[in-house]
Design an enzyme around this catalytic site. Structure first.
Site, PDB file in Angstrom:
ATOM      1  N   TYR A  79       0.712  -1.236   0.033  1.00 43.01           N
ATOM      2  CA  TYR A  79       0.048   0.093   0.048  1.00 43.01           C
ATOM      3  C   TYR A  79       0.806   1.195  -0.067  1.00 43.01           C
ATOM      4  O   TYR A  79       1.854   1.501   0.744  1.00 43.01           O
ATOM      5  CB  TYR A  79      -1.025   0.090   1.141  1.00 43.01           C
ATOM      6  CG  TYR A  79      -2.131  -0.905   1.219  1.00 43.01           C
ATOM      7  CD1 TYR A  79      -1.972  -2.114   0.576  1.00 43.01           C
ATOM      8  CD2 TYR A  79      -3.248  -0.507   1.759  1.00 43.01           C
ATOM      9  CE1 TYR A  79      -3.190  -2.945   0.397  1.00 43.01           C
ATOM     10  CE2 TYR A  79      -4.507  -1.353   1.603  1.00 43.01           C
ATOM     11  CZ  TYR A  79      -4.361  -2.655   1.166  1.00 43.01           C
ATOM     12  OH  TYR A  79      -5.377  -3.385   0.996  1.00 43.01           O
ATOM     13  N   HIS A  95      -4.881   2.594  -3.630  1.00 42.34           N
ATOM     14  CA  HIS A  95      -5.309   2.591  -2.132  1.00 42.34           C
ATOM     15  C   HIS A  95      -5.486   3.805  -1.293  1.00 42.34           C
ATOM     16  O   HIS A  95      -4.913   3.943  -0.222  1.00 42.34           O
ATOM     17  CB  HIS A  95      -4.078   1.715  -1.315  1.00 42.34           C
ATOM     18  CG  HIS A  95      -3.853   0.340  -1.837  1.00 42.34           C
ATOM     19  ND1 HIS A  95      -2.619  -0.116  -2.520  1.00 42.34           N
ATOM     20  CD2 HIS A  95      -4.602  -0.886  -1.906  1.00 42.34           C
ATOM     21  CE1 HIS A  95      -2.813  -1.560  -2.837  1.00 42.34           C
ATOM     22  NE2 HIS A  95      -4.189  -1.750  -2.312  1.00 42.34           N
TER      23      HIS A  95
HETATM   24 MG    MG Z   1      -7.758  -2.749  -4.025  1.00 45.43          MG
END
Ligand code: MG
Length: 405
Positions: free
Chosen positions: A154, A209
């Site tokens: 992320y 994200h």
């Molecule tokens: Mg995703």
């Protein structure tokens, strides 16, 4: 019509985060299973299913829509993540039962297959561009046409080493700081290199994200336009979806969003105003097959395609529910991949098969997937306090501000 006599909850995978709902009927051997997994709050969802069980016992298992509506309003307040997920598990189990009764796969009940198999997209990643390129090439060789490209986990690409950043004198301890500008430099450069090395034959997606501030999200979508993405995923946080209007005015980069959505108020305006191209709710989190077939139908009229969310924490039953919707929805776009360890697959006989970039259901009645309850227990880690792979501590900016995932 079979009547519901009991509802069981079976938890599996190491932390017990996979919550499988089993609805039993008064007809010998007739039951259905559904997914109510939640990586963060499995105990709470399991408790919600338990709380709902008395209102389900004695009902006709075949009245799927009516059960859905009754459970949906059972708390008066609605569209919460926990109740939605419990409802999703119950709903899938009822579709499973309906299919078994009819002797047909669920996709046959939904209108029949309108494709031979389900195209899936792969998750490629690497710590740097060379590693990423190798991973992309590996998936291309396997037969994937669409590949998600990430520089790490992320926010990957947007982190700066705190040793190189101006930090507060009393900075909170952290190794890295998220920086929007760093992300805005790294990700277009990543796609520039990938396109130079691999050409335009392979289709790419990228998942932000929700890490960026909204204006930076608009800029990223615009800067990625020359690389012709299949879609850009979650460039905005669910709280900021009004900004999709501005993105639409600025560029043609296709937009995918929805894995954090649980409320129709979040996705219906985006579909009806044609502000996105792919809707990506998780089938269980939206409340099961019943609402998702309506979402797919809504998308058809507005040219918005489905890309039901999968990813690492989903279970094989949710994947199978998505697979049945994919088979029967004309407006299907792409399916996110998810694969499981051999011992996990062994717990779910009949699981969907992912091969060569396609996901295949089977032709068995119902969802076509079962759970081996004895084997399910063996997957549980005795030390359940160990957290799953998903982090709970947020990424942060240099001054310590939390970045919303
Ligand atoms: Mg995703």
């Amino acid at each position: 019509m079979p009547k519901i006599v009991d509802v069981k909850v079976i938890r599996t995978r190491a932390t017990g985060m996979w919550v499988i709902v089993k609805v039993l009927t008064d007809q010998p051997g007739l039951y259905g299973i559904g997914s109510a997994s939640d990586v963060f709050h499995p105990e709470t969802v399991a408790k919600a299913v338990e709380t709902l069980t008395p209102m389900l016992i004695g009902r006709d298992a075949g009245r799927i829509e009516d059960v859905w509506q009754s459970v949906y309003t059972s708390a008066y307040w609605r569209n919460g993540s926990i109740l939605n997920t419990a409802l999703g598990g119950i709903d899938m189990a009822l579709w499973d039962i309906k299919g078994k009764e009819a002797g047909m796969p669920v996709y046959a009940l939904l209108g029949g297959p309108c494709r031979a198999a389900v195209p899936a997209y792969a998750h490629a990643g690497g710590r740097d561009i060379d590693e990423l390129e190798q991973d992309v090439r590996r998936y291309m060789a396997e037969g994937y046409e669409v590949i998600r490209c990430q520089l790490g986990a992320y926010g990957g690409g947007g982190f700066r080493d705190t040793a190189t950043v101006s930090m507060p004198q009393n900075a909170w301890p952290m190794r890295r700081a998220f920086d929007d500008e760093a992300y805005l430099e790294a990700i277009p450069a990543m796609f520039e290199t990938l396109r130079n090395r691999l050409g335009f034959g392979v289709k790419f997606t990228h998942d932000v994200h929700e890490h960026l501030r909204p204006q930076m999200a608009v800029q990223l979508a615009k800067r990625l336009e020359p690389y012709r993405l299949f879609f850009l995923e979650d460039v905005l946080a669910p709280e900021q979806v009004q900004w999709y209007r501005l993105i639409r005015e600025q560029c043609t980069t296709p937009q995918a969003v929805g894995e954090l959505f649980i409320n129709p108020q979040e996705y219906v305006p985006l579909i009806a105003e044609r502000l996105i191209d792919y809707i990506r709710v998780r089938v269980s989190k939206a409340g099961g097959i019943t609402p998702c077939r309506k979402i797919a139908a809504l998308g058809e009229w507005f040219g918005v395609h489905t890309a039901w969310q999968e990813g690492g924490d989903n279970d094989p039953v949710n994947q199978m529910a998505a697979c049945h919707l994919d088979m029967a929805s004309w407006t299907f776009g792409i399916q996110e991949e998810n694969d499981f360890r051999p011992e996990e697959k062994a717990v779910f006989p009949g699981h969907a098969v992912l091969q060569g970039g396609y996901l295949y259901p089977n032709d068995q009645p119902g969802l076509g997937i079962d759970i081996d309850e004895a084997a399910a227990i063996t997957l549980l880690d005795p030390d359940r306090s160990r957290r799953s792979f998903l982090h709970t501590e947020p990424d942060r900016r240099a001054d310590g501000t939390a970045v919303r995932p």
